[in-house]
Design a protein around this motif. Sequence first.
Motif, PDB file in Angstrom:
ATOM      1  N   ASP A   9       3.978  10.616 -11.967  1.00 36.30           N
ATOM      2  CA  ASP A   9       4.109   9.170 -11.794  1.00 36.30           C
ATOM      3  C   ASP A   9       3.516   8.754 -10.466  1.00 36.30           C
ATOM      4  N   LEU A  10       2.652   7.754 -10.528  1.00 38.50           N
ATOM      5  CA  LEU A  10       2.044   7.184  -9.334  1.00 38.50           C
ATOM      6  C   LEU A  10       2.437   5.718  -9.283  1.00 38.50           C
ATOM      7  N   GLN A  11       2.952   5.264  -8.157  1.00 35.88           N
ATOM      8  CA  GLN A  11       3.247   3.836  -8.036  1.00 35.88           C
ATOM      9  C   GLN A  11       2.901   3.350  -6.637  1.00 35.88           C
ATOM     10  N   ILE A  12       2.318   2.170  -6.596  1.00 35.24           N
ATOM     11  CA  ILE A  12       1.841   1.591  -5.342  1.00 35.24           C
ATOM     12  C   ILE A  12       2.559   0.269  -5.106  1.00 35.24           C
ATOM     13  N   VAL A  13       3.117   0.093  -3.919  1.00 37.00           N
ATOM     14  CA  VAL A  13       3.716  -1.200  -3.579  1.00 37.00           C
ATOM     15  C   VAL A  13       2.572  -2.167  -3.297  1.00 37.00           C
ATOM     16  N   HIS A  14       2.411  -3.152  -4.170  1.00 39.47           N
ATOM     17  CA  HIS A  14       1.287  -4.073  -3.997  1.00 39.47           C
ATOM     18  C   HIS A  14       1.532  -5.325  -4.841  1.00 39.47           C
ATOM     19  N   PRO A  15       1.316  -6.516  -4.286  1.00 38.86           N
ATOM     20  CA  PRO A  15       1.570  -7.719  -5.098  1.00 38.86           C
ATOM     21  C   PRO A  15       0.585  -7.854  -6.253  1.00 38.86           C
ATOM     22  N   ASN A  16      -0.577  -7.208  -6.143  1.00 30.06           N
ATOM     23  CA  ASN A  16      -1.627  -7.336  -7.160  1.00 30.06           C
ATOM     24  C   ASN A  16      -1.853  -8.792  -7.542  1.00 30.06           C
ATOM     25  N   TYR A  53      -5.309   3.379   1.076  1.00 29.44           N
ATOM     26  CA  TYR A  53      -4.001   4.033   1.138  1.00 29.44           C
ATOM     27  C   TYR A  53      -4.103   5.389   0.458  1.00 29.44           C
ATOM     28  N   VAL A  54      -3.396   6.368   1.018  1.00 32.60           N
ATOM     29  CA  VAL A  54      -3.462   7.734   0.468  1.00 32.60           C
ATOM     30  C   VAL A  54      -2.052   8.269   0.312  1.00 32.60           C
ATOM     31  N   ALA A  55      -1.822   8.962  -0.788  1.00 27.74           N
ATOM     32  CA  ALA A  55      -0.553   9.668  -0.966  1.00 27.74           C
ATOM     33  C   ALA A  55      -0.855  11.084  -1.428  1.00 27.74           C
ATOM     34  N   THR A  56      -0.047  12.021  -0.990  1.00 31.40           N
ATOM     35  CA  THR A  56      -0.215  13.403  -1.448  1.00 31.40           C
ATOM     36  C   THR A  56       1.144  13.966  -1.864  1.00 31.40           C
ATOM     37  N   LEU A  57       1.082  14.926  -2.776  1.00 34.28           N
ATOM     38  CA  LEU A  57       2.303  15.605  -3.211  1.00 34.28           C
ATOM     39  C   LEU A  57       1.959  17.076  -3.437  1.00 34.28           C
ATOM     40  N   ARG A  58       2.693  17.935  -2.767  1.00 33.36           N
ATOM     41  CA  ARG A  58       2.474  19.383  -2.870  1.00 33.36           C
ATOM     42  C   ARG A  58       3.177  19.880  -4.138  1.00 33.36           C
ATOM     43  N   VAL A  59       2.463  20.588  -5.019  1.00 31.87           N
ATOM     44  CA  VAL A  59       3.100  21.216  -6.194  1.00 31.87           C
ATOM     45  C   VAL A  59       2.646  22.659  -6.290  1.00 31.87           C
ATOM     46  N   PRO A  60       3.420  23.586  -6.782  1.00 26.05           N
ATOM     47  CA  PRO A  60       4.835  23.368  -7.105  1.00 26.05           C
ATOM     48  C   PRO A  60       5.665  23.278  -5.814  1.00 26.05           C
ATOM     49  N   GLY A  86       0.787  -1.230   0.000  1.00 25.29           N
ATOM     50  CA  GLY A  86       0.000   0.000   0.000  1.00 25.29           C
ATOM     51  C   GLY A  86       0.816   1.275   0.000  1.00 25.29           C
ATOM     52  N   LYS A  87       2.103   1.165   0.272  1.00 19.44           N
ATOM     53  CA  LYS A  87       2.958   2.353   0.190  1.00 19.44           C
ATOM     54  C   LYS A  87       2.790   2.971  -1.195  1.00 19.44           C
ATOM     55  N   THR A  88       2.453   4.246  -1.236  1.00 21.98           N
ATOM     56  CA  THR A  88       2.117   4.875  -2.515  1.00 21.98           C
ATOM     57  C   THR A  88       3.013   6.087  -2.752  1.00 21.98           C
ATOM     58  N   PHE A  89       3.543   6.151  -3.950  1.00 24.69           N
ATOM     59  CA  PHE A  89       4.500   7.209  -4.277  1.00 24.69           C
ATOM     60  C   PHE A  89       3.950   8.093  -5.396  1.00 24.69           C
ATOM     61  N   LEU A  90       4.112   9.404  -5.246  1.00 25.83           N
ATOM     62  CA  LEU A  90       3.752  10.367  -6.290  1.00 25.83           C
ATOM     63  C   LEU A  90       5.006  11.160  -6.630  1.00 25.83           C
ATOM     64  N   LYS A  91       5.203  11.389  -7.928  1.00 23.81           N
ATOM     65  CA  LYS A  91       6.424  12.045  -8.365  1.00 23.81           C
ATOM     66  C   LYS A  91       6.102  12.873  -9.597  1.00 23.81           C
ATOM     67  N   VAL A  92       6.685  14.073  -9.688  1.00 17.80           N
ATOM     68  CA  VAL A  92       6.576  14.862 -10.923  1.00 17.80           C
ATOM     69  C   VAL A  92       7.939  14.764 -11.603  1.00 17.80           C
ATOM     70  N   PRO A  93       8.084  13.834 -12.586  1.00 16.06           N
ATOM     71  CA  PRO A  93       9.426  13.483 -13.053  1.00 16.06           C
ATOM     72  C   PRO A  93      10.066  14.521 -13.968  1.00 16.06           C
ATOM     73  N   GLU A  94       9.274  15.374 -14.610  1.00 16.99           N
ATOM     74  CA  GLU A  94       9.854  16.254 -15.633  1.00 16.99           C
ATOM     75  C   GLU A  94       9.704  17.728 -15.300  1.00 16.99           C
ATOM     76  N   GLY A  95       9.388  18.045 -14.073  1.00 16.42           N
ATOM     77  CA  GLY A  95       9.194  19.442 -13.731  1.00 16.42           C
ATOM     78  C   GLY A  95       7.891  19.974 -14.313  1.00 16.42           C
ATOM     79  N   ILE A  96       7.566  21.237 -14.021  1.00 17.26           N
ATOM     80  CA  ILE A  96       6.281  21.781 -14.470  1.00 17.26           C
ATOM     81  C   ILE A  96       6.443  23.181 -15.056  1.00 17.26           C
ATOM     82  N   LYS A  97       5.538  23.479 -15.995  1.00 18.93           N
ATOM     83  CA  LYS A  97       5.414  24.833 -16.535  1.00 18.93           C
ATOM     84  C   LYS A  97       3.970  25.253 -16.311  1.00 18.93           C
TER      85      LYS A  97
END
Lengths: 278, 287
Positions: free
Chosen positions: A194-201, A271-278, A175-186
Motif C-alpha cells: 500500500d502506497l499513500q501520499i498526503v496530498h489535496p490533489n 517526495y520519496v518514501a522507502t520501506l525495507r523488506v523483509p 507530500g508525506k508518503t507512506f509504504l506498507k506491506v499489509p498482508e505479510g510476504i512469502k
Amino acid sequence: MHVTILSRHRLLLATIAAWLGMSALGAIAQVGGLPTNVKHTDSSPEWEKLREKLFPGRSMESAASMVQLVVPLRAAYGASVPVRIVSKLPQSDNLYVKRITLLVDKNPSPVAAVLDLTRELGQADFETRLRVDEYSHIRVVSELSNGELHTDSRYVKVSGGCSAPPNRDQLHNIGKTFLKVPEGIKANEPAPVDLQIVHPNDTGFEMNQISLLYIPAHFVRSIKVSYAGRPLFDAELDFSISENPALRFNFIPGSGGEIKAEVVDSKEGRYVATLRVP
Amino acid sequence: MPEPLQVADGVYMFLGAKGEVDPANLGRIGNAGFIVGESGVVAIDTGTSRQHGEDLLAAIARVTDKPVRLALITHTRQEFLFGAGAFRARGIPVAMHRRAANLMAARCENCLKTLRRQLGETAMSGTAMFKPDIEFEASHTIDPIGRPIEVLYFGHSSGPGDVAVLDTRSGVFFAGGLVDNQRIPDVQDSDRPAWLAALGALPRLPLTAIVPGHGPAGPPGLVDSVRRYLTDLERHMAELLQAGVPLSGVAEAAALPAFSHWDRYDSIHLRNASIVYLQLERESMFK
C-alpha cells in the motif's frame, strides 16, 4: 384557514402520519432525469473520442478475459470511489501486461492514470480511488506485451447533489508518503504493497470558501516505484485520483531490498518514501 | 401544495418528502417553517426551487394575512436554499450566516445544475443562485415581527455556517442541519466533535419541541438519537479501519441495524460511512 391547536402528542402523530403517507407516494414514483438503464459495457460519446485519440485504429477485446475492473456496486461517495484492476495473467517473460490506462469518461480530465509496468510486479493488479463527478463509466485498458489491447468498464452512479468542501487542514503534511506491506510476504509470491501520499490533489475547480477564489490545480502527477533497485512501474496521474492518493500494487519479495517510491506533483514538489523488506 | 402543520401557537412547519430527489417529489425533501408574530411573519428556510418558495409563501398567506418580514436560511443544502428567489422578488430580505453564504457561493452552482437535470426546466424555472441580503456571524436575537426570535450559531458543527432558530415564546426549536428525525443525518460538511458538542449543549436551552431539518417534529429528546447515530457511526468505522477493511469493503460492512429504518439509510448512511472512514484513515496517517 383555521388551525386548531393540537396537543403535542396529537401533533406528533399527525406529522408522523404525513411522513408515512409521503413515503407511500415516493415508493411508486418513477426516478427520472438522469440515465439509469445504462449497461456497464456500453460505450459513451466521450469514450469514442478518447479511444480514437489514445488508441487510433487499434482493435480492443472487451470480454474481460485478460483484465477485469471491480468497483463496489454501491459507490456511495463520489470524491473517493475505490476501484480494483485485476489482471488475468501473471507477469511472465513471454507475455505480460505492459501498460494500464484508467479512465473516467465524464470527468473534466478523463485519463486518471497511465501505468507503465515491468515483470517485476509478479501480478499486475492495482487498487486506487477515483473522483467521479457524475454518473459515468470507469474504464481500464490493458496493453499486453504482444500488443493486444483488452478493456473492461463499470458504470458508476454516485449520489448527486453537493460535493464535500475540500479538506485543507493538513497542508503542512503535504507530500508525506507512506509504504506498507499489509498482508505479510512469502518468498517468490506476489505480495501487495500500500502506497499513500498526503496530498489535496486539487483539481483547480474547487473554490476556497473564505476567499471565494479558485484553488489552483495541485496534484500528484507521477510516481515511480522500484524494489531492490529494479523498477516495478511508472505512473502518470491526474486529478481524477482522489485526495490523499492511494495505490495498492504487488511486488515479488526476493532476497530482500528496499521498496522505493518517488513522487512528483504538478508544482514540482518531490517526495520519496522507502520501506525495507523483509 | 405544501400543508402547514401547527407546532405551537403561531409556529408552523412544512414537512419535506422522504427519499431521494426525484421528479415526483420535486426535490422538496427538506422541512421549512414560519413563526407568526404580532406584526408579521418570519419564514425559516425557503425550499428547493423558485416555485417551491412561491408555494410556501402562498401557504403562509392562507394561515395569516400578516406580511412576511424576513426569511432565515438555516444551512447550505439545496432543499433549503433555492426558493429564496420567491421571497426576494417580493422584497423580503433573506438572511444567512456568512459561512453558509460562502459555502453556497463556492459549490451550489453545481447543485443547481444537477437539480435542473434531475427535475427538469419546468420544475426549476426561475430558480437562480443568489446572494443573501443579510449575512451575519454570531448568535443574535431578532424581532422584526413583535415576537423575539433567537438565531443560534454553534460554530462549525453540522456544517460551517449552520444555525438554528429558537422561538422563545413557545420554546420551539428549528434545528436546521443540527437535527434530523428518523432520517440519516448527513456528515458531509460537518465537524463531528463540534457537532456533538453543540448537540450536548441543546438540553440546556428551554426547548419544548424540535422541528428538524428533515423528518417530523418531535420532543427535545430527538437530539439523543442524532448523537447516538454519530457516535455509533464513528465507533463502527474505527473498528473497520482497525480490522484492515479496505475502502472498497466499507459499503458492504457499513450496517448499523439500529438505524436501518431511518430514511436515506441506503444512500446517505453509505456515503457517511465512506466519509468517516476516510477521515479516520487520514487522522491515522498523522499520528
